[in-house]
Design a protein around this motif. Sequence first.
Motif, PDB file in Angstrom:
ATOM      1  N   SER A  79      -4.318   0.609   3.302  1.00 31.64           N
ATOM      2  CA  SER A  79      -5.694   0.651   3.803  1.00 31.64           C
ATOM      3  C   SER A  79      -6.667   0.187   2.718  1.00 31.64           C
ATOM      4  O   SER A  79      -6.337   0.162   1.526  1.00 31.64           O
ATOM      5  CB  SER A  79      -6.051   2.076   4.238  1.00 31.64           C
ATOM      6  OG  SER A  79      -6.145   2.916   3.102  1.00 31.64           O
ATOM      7  N   LYS A  80      -7.872  -0.163   3.142  1.00 30.37           N
ATOM      8  CA  LYS A  80      -8.904  -0.634   2.211  1.00 30.37           C
ATOM      9  C   LYS A  80      -9.213   0.444   1.172  1.00 30.37           C
ATOM     10  O   LYS A  80      -9.399   0.146  -0.005  1.00 30.37           O
ATOM     11  CB  LYS A  80     -10.170  -1.014   2.985  1.00 30.37           C
ATOM     12  CG  LYS A  80     -11.233  -1.648   2.140  1.00 30.37           C
ATOM     13  CD  LYS A  80     -12.417  -2.116   2.969  1.00 30.37           C
ATOM     14  CE  LYS A  80     -13.449  -2.744   2.059  1.00 30.37           C
ATOM     15  NZ  LYS A  80     -14.592  -3.256   2.802  1.00 30.37           N
ATOM     16  N   GLU A  81      -9.228   1.712   1.583  1.00 31.18           N
ATOM     17  CA  GLU A  81      -9.508   2.817   0.664  1.00 31.18           C
ATOM     18  C   GLU A  81      -8.408   2.927  -0.396  1.00 31.18           C
ATOM     19  O   GLU A  81      -8.689   3.152  -1.563  1.00 31.18           O
ATOM     20  CB  GLU A  81      -9.630   4.146   1.422  1.00 31.18           C
ATOM     21  CG  GLU A  81     -10.834   4.260   2.342  1.00 31.18           C
ATOM     22  CD  GLU A  81     -10.631   3.527   3.668  1.00 31.18           C
ATOM     23  OE1 GLU A  81      -9.481   3.348   4.117  1.00 31.18           O
ATOM     24  OE2 GLU A  81     -11.645   3.102   4.247  1.00 31.18           O
ATOM     25  N   GLU A  82      -7.140   2.770   0.013  1.00 30.79           N
ATOM     26  CA  GLU A  82      -6.027   2.843  -0.931  1.00 30.79           C
ATOM     27  C   GLU A  82      -6.086   1.688  -1.935  1.00 30.79           C
ATOM     28  O   GLU A  82      -5.817   1.883  -3.114  1.00 30.79           O
ATOM     29  CB  GLU A  82      -4.683   2.803  -0.194  1.00 30.79           C
ATOM     30  CG  GLU A  82      -4.369   4.074   0.582  1.00 30.79           C
ATOM     31  CD  GLU A  82      -3.090   3.940   1.392  1.00 30.79           C
ATOM     32  OE1 GLU A  82      -2.179   4.749   1.161  1.00 30.79           O
ATOM     33  OE2 GLU A  82      -3.014   3.022   2.238  1.00 30.79           O
ATOM     34  N   ILE A  83      -6.483   0.525  -1.456  1.00 24.50           N
ATOM     35  CA  ILE A  83      -6.573  -0.652  -2.336  1.00 24.50           C
ATOM     36  C   ILE A  83      -7.699  -0.465  -3.347  1.00 24.50           C
ATOM     37  O   ILE A  83      -7.536  -0.725  -4.539  1.00 24.50           O
ATOM     38  CB  ILE A  83      -6.781  -1.937  -1.507  1.00 24.50           C
ATOM     39  CG1 ILE A  83      -5.529  -2.206  -0.655  1.00 24.50           C
ATOM     40  CG2 ILE A  83      -7.096  -3.126  -2.405  1.00 24.50           C
ATOM     41  CD1 ILE A  83      -5.685  -3.291   0.382  1.00 24.50           C
ATOM     42  N   ARG A  96      -3.640  -4.604  -6.652  1.00 23.82           N
ATOM     43  CA  ARG A  96      -4.372  -4.621  -5.384  1.00 23.82           C
ATOM     44  C   ARG A  96      -3.766  -5.642  -4.409  1.00 23.82           C
ATOM     45  O   ARG A  96      -3.691  -5.395  -3.206  1.00 23.82           O
ATOM     46  CB  ARG A  96      -5.851  -4.912  -5.627  1.00 23.82           C
ATOM     47  CG  ARG A  96      -6.586  -3.741  -6.232  1.00 23.82           C
ATOM     48  CD  ARG A  96      -8.046  -4.028  -6.436  1.00 23.82           C
ATOM     49  NE  ARG A  96      -8.734  -2.821  -6.885  1.00 23.82           N
ATOM     50  CZ  ARG A  96     -10.026  -2.769  -7.155  1.00 23.82           C
ATOM     51  NH1 ARG A  96     -10.778  -3.841  -7.026  1.00 23.82           N
ATOM     52  NH2 ARG A  96     -10.562  -1.637  -7.558  1.00 23.82           N
ATOM     53  N   HIS A  97      -3.369  -6.801  -4.952  1.00 23.70           N
ATOM     54  CA  HIS A  97      -2.743  -7.832  -4.118  1.00 23.70           C
ATOM     55  C   HIS A  97      -1.458  -7.287  -3.482  1.00 23.70           C
ATOM     56  O   HIS A  97      -1.213  -7.479  -2.290  1.00 23.70           O
ATOM     57  CB  HIS A  97      -2.444  -9.088  -4.954  1.00 23.70           C
ATOM     58  CG  HIS A  97      -1.676 -10.134  -4.215  1.00 23.70           C
ATOM     59  ND1 HIS A  97      -2.267 -10.955  -3.279  1.00 23.70           N
ATOM     60  CD2 HIS A  97      -0.364 -10.478  -4.272  1.00 23.70           C
ATOM     61  CE1 HIS A  97      -1.342 -11.771  -2.791  1.00 23.70           C
ATOM     62  NE2 HIS A  97      -0.174 -11.497  -3.383  1.00 23.70           N
ATOM     63  N   TYR A  98      -0.626  -6.597  -4.268  1.00 21.24           N
ATOM     64  CA  TYR A  98       0.613  -6.024  -3.735  1.00 21.24           C
ATOM     65  C   TYR A  98       0.316  -4.966  -2.680  1.00 21.24           C
ATOM     66  O   TYR A  98       1.004  -4.883  -1.659  1.00 21.24           O
ATOM     67  CB  TYR A  98       1.465  -5.411  -4.851  1.00 21.24           C
ATOM     68  CG  TYR A  98       1.994  -6.420  -5.830  1.00 21.24           C
ATOM     69  CD1 TYR A  98       2.434  -7.677  -5.424  1.00 21.24           C
ATOM     70  CD2 TYR A  98       2.048  -6.126  -7.184  1.00 21.24           C
ATOM     71  CE1 TYR A  98       2.912  -8.608  -6.332  1.00 21.24           C
ATOM     72  CE2 TYR A  98       2.532  -7.044  -8.098  1.00 21.24           C
ATOM     73  CZ  TYR A  98       2.960  -8.283  -7.668  1.00 21.24           C
ATOM     74  OH  TYR A  98       3.440  -9.186  -8.557  1.00 21.24           O
TER      75      TYR A  98
END
Length: 168
Positions: A142-146, A133-135
Amino acid sequence: MKKILLFIALTLSMLSCKDETKTAETKIQDVKEEIAYASIGMEINDADALTSERMMVHYKNMKAGDTVPTKIKGKIIEVCSKKGCWMTLDMDGENEVMVKFKDYGFFMPLDAEGDVVVNGKAFVTETPVDELRHYAEDAGKSKEEIEAITEPKLEYRFEADGVLLKTE
C-alpha cells in the motif's frame, strides 16, 4: 554293542554333514528420492546445496561488499508480481534473502512458490530508500507502507545464475 555305537556315530556324522545352514543375503539398496525440479536459467543440480540455516551462518559473518559463490536451498516467500524479476527466500524464519537474476537473463514464474535451489553468489549490501520503495511497489504494498520506508537497510542478497524450482 560296537555295531550300535558305530551305527549311531555314522548316522550323527551324516546328519551333521547334511545340516546346511542357510544364510539369507539381504541386499540393501540405496533408495535416493528423486526430486523433480523445473530448471530456470543456467542448468544446475541440487548437489552440495547449503540449507538456508547453514547459509545464514555465512551471511552473519559477512559485511557489506563481501561475496561468496554458493548454492543454497530455500523456500520462496514472494516473487515480483510484475514480471518475476526478483524473489525473496525465507532463511531461518527471521531473515530473508533478496534474489535477483544475473543480467536479467531469466525470470521466475509470477505464481512460483515452494522450495528452490539457487546457484550464484551471496553478498551483503546496503539498499537505498528509493530502491526499497521500488521493491515494495513491485510487491503490491500500500501507499502508506511504501511511504513508511525512510531509512536504508542492510540486506542479505543473492545473484542467481540458475534456479531449480521444485515441482509437485
